[in-house]
Design a protein around this motif. Sequence first.
Motif, short mmCIF file in Angstrom:
data_model
loop_
_atom_site.label_atom_id
_atom_site.label_comp_id
_atom_site.label_asym_id
_atom_site.label_seq_id
_atom_site.Cartn_x
_atom_site.Cartn_y
_atom_site.Cartn_z
N ALA A 1 85.86 82.73 77.19
CA ALA A 1 86.17 84.03 76.59
C ALA A 1 85.59 84.14 75.19
CB ALA A 1 87.67 84.25 76.58
N GLN A 2 85.65 83.06 74.44
CA GLN A 2 85.10 83.07 73.08
C GLN A 2 83.58 83.25 73.12
OE1 GLN A 2 86.91 83.02 70.29
NE2 GLN A 2 85.05 83.30 69.10
N GLU A 3 82.91 82.56 74.03
CA GLU A 3 81.46 82.71 74.15
C GLU A 3 81.09 84.12 74.62
OE1 GLU A 3 80.20 79.62 76.77
OE2 GLU A 3 80.60 78.03 75.32
N SER A 4 81.87 84.70 75.52
CA SER A 4 81.62 86.07 75.98
C SER A 4 81.79 87.07 74.85
CB SER A 4 82.56 86.43 77.12
OG SER A 4 82.31 85.60 78.23
N MET A 5 82.82 86.86 74.05
CA MET A 5 83.04 87.76 72.91
C MET A 5 81.89 87.65 71.91
SD MET A 5 85.64 89.58 73.45
CE MET A 5 85.89 90.28 71.85
#
Length: 145
Positions: free
Chosen positions: A126-130
């Motif tokens: 999720a952090q990489e997607s954000m």
Amino acid sequence: MVFGLGWTILTMDTSYPREDNFPMTSRKQDPSPTVITIRSSVVPRDHLIWSIFNIIYMNCCCLGLVALAYSVKARDQKVAGDVEAARRFSSKAKCYNILATVWSLLLPLLLLALVITGVIHLSKLAQESMNFFNHRLFATDEDRK
């Protein structure tokens, strides 16, 4: 029998053996050795309470039910007086109880470890997607060139 002063005195014939009561037979005695079997006075445990707990708490793969069946068989054999059969059934009940206990403790720990690693992986994803979407959505004119 002699009576005197309120006391009774009995006289008995103490000659041994009494040959007049036993018929004369010639028996040949076996020279085989005498075998004395000494059994332990320890009664095998039936592990019934442990089996009941295993059947109630997280009965995975029905191991608690199998342990309960062997525990009941061990108790029946113990009541019947067959100590060896009770010992065998007790040993099997103990093995199944150990398996059921280990499985009941190990399975939730494995599931907890999978959930924790899954949450950690999803949070990183999720952090990489954000970061990816922030870069694409809020890109400046310089970044587009």
